[in-house]
Design a protein around this motif. Structure first.
Motif, PDB file in Angstrom:
ATOM      1  N   SER A   1     -17.481 -10.170   9.120  1.00 56.79           N
ATOM      2  CA  SER A   1     -18.848 -10.243   8.593  1.00 56.79           C
ATOM      3  C   SER A   1     -18.971 -11.406   7.608  1.00 56.79           C
ATOM      4  CB  SER A   1     -19.243  -8.934   7.908  1.00 56.79           C
ATOM      5  OG  SER A   1     -18.582  -8.811   6.665  1.00 56.79           O
ATOM      6  N   ILE A   2     -20.195 -11.853   7.434  1.00 62.35           N
ATOM      7  CA  ILE A   2     -20.455 -12.954   6.514  1.00 62.35           C
ATOM      8  C   ILE A   2     -20.105 -12.539   5.087  1.00 62.35           C
ATOM      9  CG2 ILE A   2     -22.271 -14.419   5.537  1.00 62.35           C
ATOM     10  CD1 ILE A   2     -23.616 -14.282   8.332  1.00 62.35           C
ATOM     11  N   SER A   3     -20.410 -11.319   4.708  1.00 59.60           N
ATOM     12  CA  SER A   3     -20.088 -10.870   3.349  1.00 59.60           C
ATOM     13  C   SER A   3     -18.585 -10.865   3.103  1.00 59.60           C
ATOM     14  CB  SER A   3     -20.688  -9.491   3.071  1.00 59.60           C
ATOM     15  OG  SER A   3     -20.159  -8.526   3.934  1.00 59.60           O
ATOM     16  N   GLN A   4     -17.796 -10.589   4.141  1.00 59.60           N
ATOM     17  CA  GLN A   4     -16.344 -10.646   3.999  1.00 59.60           C
ATOM     18  C   GLN A   4     -15.869 -12.078   3.768  1.00 59.60           C
ATOM     19  OE1 GLN A   4     -15.296  -8.655   7.683  1.00 59.60           O
ATOM     20  NE2 GLN A   4     -14.458  -6.932   6.523  1.00 59.60           N
ATOM     21  N   VAL A   5     -16.537 -13.047   4.377  1.00 54.19           N
ATOM     22  CA  VAL A   5     -16.186 -14.454   4.150  1.00 54.19           C
ATOM     23  C   VAL A   5     -16.345 -14.778   2.673  1.00 54.19           C
ATOM     24  CG1 VAL A   5     -16.853 -16.861   4.565  1.00 54.19           C
ATOM     25  CG2 VAL A   5     -16.764 -15.258   6.467  1.00 54.19           C
ATOM     26  N   TYR A   6     -17.509 -14.427   2.120  1.00 57.45           N
ATOM     27  CA  TYR A   6     -17.740 -14.691   0.698  1.00 57.45           C
ATOM     28  C   TYR A   6     -16.702 -13.995  -0.171  1.00 57.45           C
ATOM     29  CZ  TYR A   6     -22.326 -16.717   1.631  1.00 57.45           C
ATOM     30  OH  TYR A   6     -23.339 -17.526   2.057  1.00 57.45           O
ATOM     31  N   GLY A   7     -16.441 -12.728   0.103  1.00 60.60           N
ATOM     32  CA  GLY A   7     -15.469 -11.979  -0.686  1.00 60.60           C
ATOM     33  C   GLY A   7     -14.084 -12.583  -0.623  1.00 60.60           C
ATOM     34  N   CYS A   8     -13.673 -12.977   0.557  1.00 59.70           N
ATOM     35  CA  CYS A   8     -12.361 -13.584   0.736  1.00 59.70           C
ATOM     36  C   CYS A   8     -12.238 -14.891  -0.043  1.00 59.70           C
ATOM     37  CB  CYS A   8     -12.103 -13.831   2.215  1.00 59.70           C
ATOM     38  SG  CYS A   8     -10.509 -14.568   2.579  1.00 59.70           S
ATOM     39  N   LEU A   9     -13.349 -15.620  -0.112  1.00 60.46           N
ATOM     40  CA  LEU A   9     -13.346 -16.910  -0.805  1.00 60.46           C
ATOM     41  C   LEU A   9     -13.714 -16.786  -2.280  1.00 60.46           C
ATOM     42  CD1 LEU A   9     -14.932 -19.040   2.039  1.00 60.46           C
ATOM     43  CD2 LEU A   9     -12.541 -19.001   1.320  1.00 60.46           C
ATOM     44  N   GLY A  10     -13.868 -15.560  -2.768  1.00 57.83           N
ATOM     45  CA  GLY A  10     -14.091 -15.321  -4.190  1.00 57.83           C
ATOM     46  C   GLY A  10     -15.471 -15.677  -4.697  1.00 57.83           C
ATOM     47  N   CYS A  11     -16.479 -15.542  -3.849  1.00 55.80           N
ATOM     48  CA  CYS A  11     -17.842 -15.846  -4.288  1.00 55.80           C
ATOM     49  C   CYS A  11     -18.814 -14.852  -3.668  1.00 55.80           C
ATOM     50  CB  CYS A  11     -18.217 -17.281  -3.947  1.00 55.80           C
ATOM     51  SG  CYS A  11     -18.074 -17.693  -2.216  1.00 55.80           S
ATOM     52  N   ARG A  12     -20.109 -15.024  -3.981  1.00 52.45           N
ATOM     53  CA  ARG A  12     -21.145 -14.153  -3.450  1.00 52.45           C
ATOM     54  C   ARG A  12     -22.265 -15.002  -2.881  1.00 52.45           C
ATOM     55  NH1 ARG A  12     -22.253 -10.185  -8.379  1.00 52.45           N
ATOM     56  NH2 ARG A  12     -23.957 -11.658  -8.475  1.00 52.45           N
ATOM     57  N   PRO A  13     -23.002 -14.471  -1.901  1.00 51.80           N
ATOM     58  CA  PRO A  13     -24.132 -15.227  -1.368  1.00 51.80           C
ATOM     59  C   PRO A  13     -25.205 -15.387  -2.439  1.00 51.80           C
ATOM     60  CG  PRO A  13     -24.093 -13.019  -0.441  1.00 51.80           C
ATOM     61  CD  PRO A  13     -22.856 -13.176  -1.251  1.00 51.80           C
TER      62      PRO A  13
END
Length: 70
Positions: free
Chosen positions: A25-37
């Motif tokens: 999921s897109i939210s997992q991408v942000y979480g993995c990279l240490g940021c938020r949309p």
């Protein structure tokens, strides 16, 4: 190339996260990279990169569950 200007994420950042973590999921991408949309303008580009990365990874394997979807 910068995909998310709010968080300064590159296409390579997204591809690396998807490959390393098997993100779905897109939210997992942000979480993995240490940021938020933030503004959300990058969501389509991130989804496209995820599909490309997962598609190419699964096309090369013969046994994973996703390979039967193609």
């Amino acid at each position: 190339m910068i995909i998310c200007s709010c968080n300064v994420l590159s296409d390579q950042d997204v591809r690396s996260a998807v490959e390393a973590e098997q993100i779905r999921s897109i939210s997992q991408v942000y979480g993995c990279l240490g940021c938020r949309p933030k503004c959300g303008h990058c969501a389509r580009a991130i989804r496209r990169l995820m599909d490309e990365t997962l598609g190419s990874a699964c096309a090369s394997c013969n046994g994973c569950a996703r390979s039967s979807e193609f």
